[in-house]
Design a protein around this motif. Structure first.
Motif, short mmCIF file in Angstrom:
data_model
loop_
_atom_site.label_atom_id
_atom_site.label_comp_id
_atom_site.label_asym_id
_atom_site.label_seq_id
_atom_site.Cartn_x
_atom_site.Cartn_y
_atom_site.Cartn_z
N TRP A 17 48.17 59.33 53.70
CA TRP A 17 49.02 58.14 53.63
C TRP A 17 49.06 57.41 54.97
O TRP A 17 49.04 56.18 55.02
CB TRP A 17 50.42 58.56 53.20
CG TRP A 17 51.40 57.45 53.22
CD1 TRP A 17 51.49 56.42 52.33
CD2 TRP A 17 52.42 57.25 54.19
NE1 TRP A 17 52.53 55.59 52.69
CE2 TRP A 17 53.11 56.08 53.84
CE3 TRP A 17 52.82 57.95 55.32
CZ2 TRP A 17 54.18 55.60 54.57
CZ3 TRP A 17 53.89 57.46 56.04
CH2 TRP A 17 54.55 56.30 55.67
N ALA A 20 45.35 55.84 55.22
CA ALA A 20 44.97 54.86 54.19
C ALA A 20 46.12 54.60 53.22
O ALA A 20 46.05 54.98 52.05
CB ALA A 20 43.73 55.36 53.45
N GLU A 22 46.84 52.06 51.73
CA GLU A 22 46.40 51.18 50.64
C GLU A 22 45.83 52.00 49.48
O GLU A 22 45.73 51.51 48.36
CB GLU A 22 45.32 50.21 51.12
CG GLU A 22 45.69 49.39 52.33
CD GLU A 22 45.41 50.11 53.65
OE1 GLU A 22 45.65 49.46 54.68
OE2 GLU A 22 44.97 51.26 53.67
N VAL A 23 45.46 53.24 49.77
CA VAL A 23 44.82 54.11 48.77
C VAL A 23 45.75 55.25 48.33
O VAL A 23 45.75 55.62 47.17
CB VAL A 23 43.50 54.70 49.34
CG1 VAL A 23 42.84 55.63 48.33
CG2 VAL A 23 42.56 53.60 49.77
N ASP A 25 49.66 57.34 48.43
CA ASP A 25 51.11 57.28 48.58
C ASP A 25 51.61 58.72 48.55
O ASP A 25 50.82 59.65 48.39
CB ASP A 25 51.73 56.45 47.45
CG ASP A 25 53.13 55.94 47.79
OD1 ASP A 25 53.63 56.24 48.90
OD2 ASP A 25 53.72 55.26 46.95
N THR A 36 45.23 54.10 43.08
CA THR A 36 44.35 53.32 42.22
C THR A 36 43.18 54.17 41.73
O THR A 36 42.71 55.05 42.46
CB THR A 36 43.83 52.07 42.98
OG1 THR A 36 42.97 51.34 42.13
CG2 THR A 36 43.12 52.45 44.25
N PHE A 43 38.47 49.47 51.48
CA PHE A 43 39.23 50.64 51.90
C PHE A 43 38.46 51.96 51.77
O PHE A 43 39.01 53.03 52.01
CB PHE A 43 40.54 50.74 51.10
CG PHE A 43 41.40 49.52 51.24
CD1 PHE A 43 41.75 49.04 52.49
CD2 PHE A 43 41.86 48.86 50.13
CE1 PHE A 43 42.55 47.91 52.62
CE2 PHE A 43 42.66 47.73 50.24
CZ PHE A 43 43.01 47.26 51.49
N ARG A 46 38.36 54.11 55.00
CA ARG A 46 39.65 54.74 55.27
C ARG A 46 39.88 55.93 54.34
O ARG A 46 40.42 56.95 54.75
CB ARG A 46 40.79 53.74 55.11
CG ARG A 46 40.85 52.74 56.21
CD ARG A 46 42.06 51.88 56.04
NE ARG A 46 42.06 50.78 56.98
CZ ARG A 46 43.01 49.91 57.07
NH1 ARG A 46 44.04 49.95 56.25
NH2 ARG A 46 42.95 48.94 57.96
#
Length: 62
Positions: A17, A20, A22-23, A25, A36, A43, A46
């Motif tokens: 987290w 990255a 964005e990738v 959580d 996702t 990304f 990352r």
């Protein structure tokens, strides 16, 4: 590219987290989850770096 977090191996270090967000959580217990199904091209690097930095090797990317 796809990223997968093995919930049985993840210990909640949160490095994925941090590297990255964005990738990845964190779930309610602080364990990594993928945001996702397909990692956007911008990304991918990352996501790879997050997998390499996971001390439990709980992340695979392909």
């Amino acid at each position: 590219m796809k990223a997968i977090v093995d919930p049985d191996r993840c210990q909640g270090h949160a490095r994925c987290w941090e590297i990255a967000p964005e990738v990845f959580d964190l779930d309610e217990g602080g364990h990594g989850v993928v945001l996702t199904a397909e990692v956007p091209a911008e990304f991918e690097e990352r996501a790879r770096r997050a997998a390499l930095n996971c001390p439990e090797r709980a992340i695979t990317v392909h």
